[in-house]
Enzyme design. Structure first.
Site, PDB file in Angstrom:
ATOM      1  N   GLU A   1       1.713  -9.583   0.533  1.00 41.19           N
ATOM      2  CA  GLU A   1       2.044  -8.767   1.695  1.00 41.19           C
ATOM      3  C   GLU A   1       0.842  -8.471   2.579  1.00 41.19           C
ATOM      4  O   GLU A   1       0.874  -7.564   3.408  1.00 41.19           O
ATOM      5  CB  GLU A   1       2.719  -7.474   1.237  1.00 41.19           C
TER       6      GLU A   1
ATOM      7  N   ASP B   1       3.649   2.243  -4.490  1.00 40.75           N
ATOM      8  CA  ASP B   1       4.866   1.626  -5.027  1.00 40.75           C
ATOM      9  C   ASP B   1       4.499   1.126  -6.407  1.00 40.75           C
ATOM     10  O   ASP B   1       3.793   0.132  -6.558  1.00 40.75           O
ATOM     11  CB  ASP B   1       5.354   0.473  -4.151  1.00 40.75           C
TER      12      ASP B   1
ATOM     13  N   GLU C   1       6.935   5.380  -4.981  1.00 46.13           N
ATOM     14  CA  GLU C   1       8.155   4.574  -5.074  1.00 46.13           C
ATOM     15  C   GLU C   1       8.304   3.988  -6.474  1.00 46.13           C
ATOM     16  O   GLU C   1       7.324   3.546  -7.069  1.00 46.13           O
ATOM     17  CB  GLU C   1       8.080   3.458  -4.025  1.00 46.13           C
TER      18      GLU C   1
ATOM     19  N   ASP D   1      13.882   2.577  -5.107  1.00 44.69           N
ATOM     20  CA  ASP D   1      14.063   1.209  -4.609  1.00 44.69           C
ATOM     21  C   ASP D   1      14.944   0.458  -5.604  1.00 44.69           C
ATOM     22  O   ASP D   1      16.147   0.317  -5.409  1.00 44.69           O
ATOM     23  CB  ASP D   1      12.711   0.533  -4.423  1.00 44.69           C
TER      24      ASP D   1
ATOM     25  N   LYS E   1      16.422  -1.720   2.010  1.00 42.11           N
ATOM     26  CA  LYS E   1      16.196  -3.159   2.117  1.00 42.11           C
ATOM     27  C   LYS E   1      17.542  -3.825   2.383  1.00 42.11           C
ATOM     28  O   LYS E   1      18.422  -3.822   1.521  1.00 42.11           O
ATOM     29  CB  LYS E   1      15.584  -3.716   0.826  1.00 42.11           C
TER      30      LYS E   1
ATOM     31  N   SER F   1       8.702  -9.117  -0.032  1.00 45.08           N
ATOM     32  CA  SER F   1       7.443  -9.873  -0.140  1.00 45.08           C
ATOM     33  C   SER F   1       7.571 -11.253   0.497  1.00 45.08           C
ATOM     34  O   SER F   1       6.606 -11.797   1.027  1.00 45.08           O
ATOM     35  CB  SER F   1       7.019  -9.998  -1.601  1.00 45.08           C
TER      36      SER F   1
ATOM     37  N   LYS G   1       7.961   0.348   5.798  1.00 44.35           N
ATOM     38  CA  LYS G   1       7.027  -0.345   4.917  1.00 44.35           C
ATOM     39  C   LYS G   1       7.158  -1.832   5.198  1.00 44.35           C
ATOM     40  O   LYS G   1       8.173  -2.443   4.892  1.00 44.35           O
ATOM     41  CB  LYS G   1       7.366  -0.039   3.454  1.00 44.35           C
TER      42      LYS G   1
END
Length: 428
Positions: A204, A241, A283, A310, A335, A365, A386
Site C-alpha cells: 500500500e 490496523d 482496527e 473490518d 469496503k 491492498s 483509508k
C-alpha cells in the site's frame, strides 16, 4: 429515464499484478462509465466471495469466469433497467446470483456492474459521483488515514501489526492534510535511512522496515512527525490496523510479537499503547469471531479510542447488527468489495451512523486507478478514508480525486479533522 443499454467487461491488472474485473455500462442517452474492482490481501472469512478461475493461468487468479458472468448473466439481468434506480439494479444482481455469499457469479462481477451503473447514472444526471450518491448536503472531506509503515500480510517483515497510519487531524483543509501526510511520509524515509533500516515499500505504498515490534514502529513514526515540525497528538495522530485474525489460531490464541496471548492480554497491550501514544483508531485488534473479546475490549478502552471492525463486520449489515446488539467495536470499516453491491454498502453505512458507529471508507491492498471510494467517502460523510500512503499512483489517485472534490465544493467544503474522532482524548 436513463436506461441501461449495454454492459461490457474485461480482465485488467491491479496494483499487485493480479487480475481483476472492470465493467463498462452504456445508457440509452449515450452516458458511459466504467468501474474496476479491488481485491484484498488479508480477507475476512465472512466476506462475499470473489470468483477466480483456478488452474495455471495467472497462478489461478484469473477472472475470466467473472468476466463471462458479467457478459452472459449480469448484462441480461440489468439491461433495460433505469440506471438511476440503484436499489432495483442491485436487487437484480442479487437475484441473478442467488447465493448468500455471491459465490456463483462472484462479488467481483456483481460489484463491477453495481459501481459502473452508479457512475453512468451520475454521468447521465450531470452530477459528480459524490453529489449523485450523497445529495445536496454532501460536503465533508475525510481525514486521510495514511498507511506509511506496513507490516503483517502487506509486507515481508517480522512486524505483526499490518498498518501504522498517520491521521492529520489538526489540518484546516483536506489539501493541507494531504501535504502534512506527505511530509511525514518523506520524513519517515529519512528516519529509516538514518537508522540503517530498509526503505522498500509494502503493498500500500508504506515503508516496510524489519523493526522489533509495534512500539518501535510507533516511535519511528513519532520521530518522523517531529522532524516536520508538526505536533504529535495535536496536528497529527496515529492509528493502527492490527489485522489480528491473521495471527489468531483456535487453541493457541494470538501469536503476537513472539508469544501466545489471550484476548485479555491483547486488550491490556492496547490499553498500554493508547495511554502512551496519541492513537485515535485501532482496527481489527482481535479475531473476526472473538465476539467476547471484542465486547470486553470495547468496554475497556472504547470510550477513548475508535475500535474499527473490518474482518469483524465485512461491511455486512447483518454482521454489523450483531455487533451493535452485543456492544462490539464502535466503528465500521467500509469496503465495497466485501459485500458486493453499492446498495448494501450504503445500507451498512446508514445502519452504523444511526447507531452511533463511525465509518471509515477503505481501499484494498490490490487497487486500481478507480477513484469511486473517494467520492463515496464524501457522499456518505464518513469523515475518514483509508487508501494507503501518499505514494503509488493507485493510492494517490484517490487523494487527488478528493483534492478535486474539495476544490469543486469551494467555500462549502468542510474538512472533518479531529471532529471525526470524538472519543480521542490523549493526555500525553
Amino acid at each position: 429515464m436513463s436506461i441501461i443499454e449495454q454492459v461490457g467487461a474485461r480482465e485488467i491488472l491491479d496494483s499487485r499484478g493480479n487480475p481483476t474485473v472492470e465493467v463498462e455500462v452504456l445508457l440509452d442517452d449515450g452516458s458511459f462509465a466504467r468501474a474496476a474492482v479491488p481485491s484484498g490481501a488479508s480477507t475476512g472469512e465472512h466476506e462475499a466471495v470473489e470468483l477466480r478461475d483456478g488452474g495455471d493461468r495467472y497462478n489461478g487468479k484469473g477472472v475470466e469466469k467473472a468476466v463471462e458472468a458479467v457478459l452472459s448473466e449480469i448484462a441480461p439481468a440489468i439491461i433495460g433497467i433505469d440506471a438511476t434506480e440503484q436499489r432495483t439494479v442491485d436487487q437484480a444482481l442479487l437475484d441473478a446470483d442467488g447465493t448468500p455469499d455471491k459465490s456463483r457469479l462472484g462479488a467481483n462481477a456483481l460489484l463491477g456492474a453495481s459501481l459502473a451503473v452508479a457512475r453512468a447514472a451520475a454521468e447521465s444526471s450531470g452530477l459528480d459521483l459524490f453529489r449523485y450518491v450523497g445529495g445536496p448536503n454532501a460536503h465533508v472531506l475525510p481525514v486521510p488515514m495514511m498507511n506509511i509503515l506496513n507490516g503483517g500480510a502487506h509486507a515481508d517483515t517480522g512486524v505483526d501489526v499490518q498498518e501504522f497510519m498517520v491521521a492529520p487531524i489538526g489540518a484546516a483543509t483536506f489539501k493541507e492534510s494531504l501535504r502534512w501526510g506527505a511530509e511525514v511520509y518523506h520524513a519517515l524515509k529519512s528516519v529509516l535511512k538514518e537508522k540503517g533500516l530498509a526503505t522498500g515499500l509494502g503493498d500500500e505504498g508504506g515503508f516496510a522496515p524489519d523493526v522489533a515490534g509495534t512500539k518501535e514502529a510507533l516511535d519511528l513514526i513519532s520521530l518522523a512527525v517531529g522532524k516536520t515540525g508538526l505536533v504529535l497528538g495535536t496536528d497529527v495522530a496515529l492509528a493502527l490496523d492490527v489485522a489480528a485474525t491473521e495471527f489468531y489460531t483456535d487453541g493457541t490464541g494470538y501469536k503476537f510479537e513472539g508469544s501466545n496471548r489471550t484476548a485479555d492480554e491483547m486488550a491490556a497491550f492496547y490499553a498500554e499503547l493508547v495511554d502512551a501514544y496519541p492513537i485515535v483508531s485501532i482496527e481489527d485488534p482481535l479475531d473476526e469471531d472473538d465476539w467476547d473479546g471484542w465486547v470486553a475490549l470495547t468496554d475497556q478502552i472504547g470510550n477513548k479510542v475508535q475500535l474499527v471492525g473490518d474482518d469483524l463486520f465485512v461491511t455486512n449489515p447483518e454482521r454489523l447488527e450483531e455487533g451493535i446488539v452485543k456492544g462490539a467495536a464502535n466503528a465500521l470499516l467500509v469496503k465495497v468489495n466485501q459485500i458486493g453491491t453499492l446498495t448494501e454498502t450504503l445500507d451498512a453505512v446508514d445502519l452504523a451512523h444511526r447507531n452511533g458507529y463511525k465509518t471509515m471508507m477503505s481501499h484494498r491492498s490490490g487497487e486500481t486507478e478507480d477513484t469511486t471510494i473517494a467520492d463515496l467517502a464524501v457522499a456518505v460523510g464518513s469523515g475518514q478514508i483509508k487508501t494507503g500512503a501518499p505514494a503509488r499512483s493507485e493510492r494517490v489517485a484517490k487523494y487527488n480525486q478528493l483534492l478535486r472534490i474539495e476544490e469543486n465544493l469551494g467555500d462549502a467544503a468542510r474538512y472533518a479533522g479531529e471532529v471525526a474522532f470524538p472519543r480521542f482524548a490523549f493526555e500525553g
